[in-house]
Design a protein around this motif. Structure first.
Motif, PDB file in Angstrom:
ATOM      1  N   THR A  13       0.833  -1.207   0.000  1.00  0.00           N
ATOM      2  CA  THR A  13       0.000   0.000   0.000  1.00  0.00           C
ATOM      3  C   THR A  13       0.866   1.255   0.000  1.00  0.00           C
ATOM      4  O   THR A  13       2.075   1.188   0.255  1.00  0.00           O
ATOM      5  CB  THR A  13      -0.893   0.047   1.251  1.00  0.00           C
ATOM      6  OG1 THR A  13      -0.051   0.193   2.421  1.00  0.00           O
ATOM      7  CG2 THR A  13      -1.746  -1.213   1.390  1.00  0.00           C
ATOM      8  N   ARG A  14       0.219   2.394  -0.237  1.00  0.00           N
ATOM      9  CA  ARG A  14       0.931   3.669  -0.145  1.00  0.00           C
ATOM     10  C   ARG A  14       1.477   3.868   1.267  1.00  0.00           C
ATOM     11  O   ARG A  14       2.582   4.371   1.455  1.00  0.00           O
ATOM     12  CB  ARG A  14       0.007   4.816  -0.539  1.00  0.00           C
ATOM     13  CG  ARG A  14       0.686   6.160  -0.388  1.00  0.00           C
ATOM     14  CD  ARG A  14      -0.187   7.309  -0.792  1.00  0.00           C
ATOM     15  NE  ARG A  14       0.368   8.535  -0.243  1.00  0.00           N
ATOM     16  CZ  ARG A  14      -0.205   9.697  -0.341  1.00  0.00           C
ATOM     17  NH1 ARG A  14      -1.351   9.826  -0.971  1.00  0.00           N
ATOM     18  NH2 ARG A  14       0.353  10.760   0.183  1.00  0.00           N
ATOM     19  N   LEU A 114       6.820   9.599  -4.297  1.00  0.00           N
ATOM     20  CA  LEU A 114       6.386  10.275  -3.077  1.00  0.00           C
ATOM     21  C   LEU A 114       7.341  11.408  -2.759  1.00  0.00           C
ATOM     22  O   LEU A 114       8.563  11.252  -2.884  1.00  0.00           O
ATOM     23  CB  LEU A 114       6.360   9.297  -1.906  1.00  0.00           C
ATOM     24  CG  LEU A 114       5.463   8.069  -2.061  1.00  0.00           C
ATOM     25  CD1 LEU A 114       5.645   7.135  -0.870  1.00  0.00           C
ATOM     26  CD2 LEU A 114       4.008   8.486  -2.215  1.00  0.00           C
ATOM     27  N   ILE A 115       6.785  12.536  -2.332  1.00  0.00           N
ATOM     28  CA  ILE A 115       7.599  13.676  -1.926  1.00  0.00           C
ATOM     29  C   ILE A 115       7.269  14.012  -0.481  1.00  0.00           C
ATOM     30  O   ILE A 115       6.120  14.320  -0.149  1.00  0.00           O
ATOM     31  CB  ILE A 115       7.368  14.905  -2.826  1.00  0.00           C
ATOM     32  CG1 ILE A 115       7.662  14.556  -4.277  1.00  0.00           C
ATOM     33  CG2 ILE A 115       8.241  16.075  -2.353  1.00  0.00           C
ATOM     34  CD1 ILE A 115       7.318  15.663  -5.262  1.00  0.00           C
ATOM     35  N   PHE A 116       8.278  13.926   0.372  1.00  0.00           N
ATOM     36  CA  PHE A 116       8.137  14.242   1.787  1.00  0.00           C
ATOM     37  C   PHE A 116       8.504  15.705   2.004  1.00  0.00           C
ATOM     38  O   PHE A 116       9.582  16.139   1.599  1.00  0.00           O
ATOM     39  CB  PHE A 116       9.074  13.368   2.630  1.00  0.00           C
ATOM     40  CG  PHE A 116       8.676  11.925   2.676  1.00  0.00           C
ATOM     41  CD1 PHE A 116       8.013  11.413   3.781  1.00  0.00           C
ATOM     42  CD2 PHE A 116       8.956  11.069   1.625  1.00  0.00           C
ATOM     43  CE1 PHE A 116       7.632  10.082   3.828  1.00  0.00           C
ATOM     44  CE2 PHE A 116       8.590   9.738   1.663  1.00  0.00           C
ATOM     45  CZ  PHE A 116       7.925   9.233   2.770  1.00  0.00           C
ATOM     46  N   ARG A 125       1.313   9.841  -8.106  1.00  0.00           N
ATOM     47  CA  ARG A 125       0.279   8.986  -8.691  1.00  0.00           C
ATOM     48  C   ARG A 125      -1.098   9.546  -8.339  1.00  0.00           C
ATOM     49  O   ARG A 125      -1.964   9.669  -9.195  1.00  0.00           O
ATOM     50  CB  ARG A 125       0.392   7.538  -8.186  1.00  0.00           C
ATOM     51  CG  ARG A 125      -0.800   6.723  -8.684  1.00  0.00           C
ATOM     52  CD  ARG A 125      -0.562   5.273  -8.944  1.00  0.00           C
ATOM     53  NE  ARG A 125       0.582   4.878  -9.676  1.00  0.00           N
ATOM     54  CZ  ARG A 125       0.672   4.766 -11.008  1.00  0.00           C
ATOM     55  NH1 ARG A 125      -0.352   5.103 -11.778  1.00  0.00           N
ATOM     56  NH2 ARG A 125       1.754   4.335 -11.575  1.00  0.00           N
ATOM     57  N   ASP A 126      -1.311   9.904  -7.070  1.00  0.00           N
ATOM     58  CA  ASP A 126      -2.597  10.461  -6.647  1.00  0.00           C
ATOM     59  C   ASP A 126      -2.887  11.777  -7.359  1.00  0.00           C
ATOM     60  O   ASP A 126      -4.046  12.117  -7.593  1.00  0.00           O
ATOM     61  CB  ASP A 126      -2.648  10.676  -5.143  1.00  0.00           C
ATOM     62  CG  ASP A 126      -2.735   9.368  -4.363  1.00  0.00           C
ATOM     63  OD1 ASP A 126      -2.915   8.298  -4.983  1.00  0.00           O
ATOM     64  OD2 ASP A 126      -2.620   9.432  -3.107  1.00  0.00           O
ATOM     65  N   MET A 127      -1.844  12.524  -7.726  1.00  0.00           N
ATOM     66  CA  MET A 127      -2.004  13.790  -8.419  1.00  0.00           C
ATOM     67  C   MET A 127      -2.238  13.608  -9.916  1.00  0.00           C
ATOM     68  O   MET A 127      -2.461  14.574 -10.638  1.00  0.00           O
ATOM     69  CB  MET A 127      -0.767  14.667  -8.230  1.00  0.00           C
ATOM     70  CG  MET A 127      -0.565  15.136  -6.839  1.00  0.00           C
ATOM     71  SD  MET A 127       0.981  16.095  -6.772  1.00  0.00           S
ATOM     72  CE  MET A 127       0.905  16.695  -5.110  1.00  0.00           C
TER      73      MET A 127
END
Length: 130
Positions: A13-14, A114-116, A125-127
């Motif tokens: 999962t994410r 992913l960007i922290f 991906r969500d964007m």
């Protein structure tokens, strides 16, 4: 040096991906992590690249080579923004597109980038950027 291996770990999962790369959060310099995944999203190996205060150079050819050598089916990328803003820069978006296209030609899927930044994590991906 080849990526380190962690074959028992599964990144399903994410949330699993965020936990895997949580160490990138809060750094004073930009750092990038890559996870190479095999069947059932089992972790085959990790690579980390340390950059500068505001950038890190990502050798796309090395990432593709690692994916081939590890027989990876998928790759996750994550990095931090030391300024605390998790929004992707134009350079982040361009790298994501190049990496996704290059890996796709090898039959490897880029699962997410992913960007922290600060206490937040942005998923490209969500964007819709992947």
């Amino acid at each position: 040096m080849p990526p380190s291996a962690h074959p028992a770990l599964r990144i399903a999962t994410r949330h699993d991906a965020e936990a895997l790369f949580a160490g990138l959060s809060g750094g004073a310099v930009e750092a990038v992590g890559f996870a190479y995944l095999g069947p059932e999203r089992r972790l085959l190996g990790l690579r980390h690249i340390i950059g500068h205060a505001d950038s890190a150079t990502v050798p796309v050819a090395r990432i593709a080579r690692d994916a081939i050598l590890l027989s990876a089916q998928a790759v996750l990328i994550a990095h931090n923004h030391p300024d605390g803003d998790p929004r992707p820069s134009p350079a982040d978006l361009a790298l994501t597109r190049r990496l996704a296209q290059g890996l796709d030609m090898l039959g490897v899927r880029l699962l997410d980038h992913l960007i922290f930044g600060g206490d937040h994590v942005a998923s490209l991906r969500d964007m819709g950027a992947i």
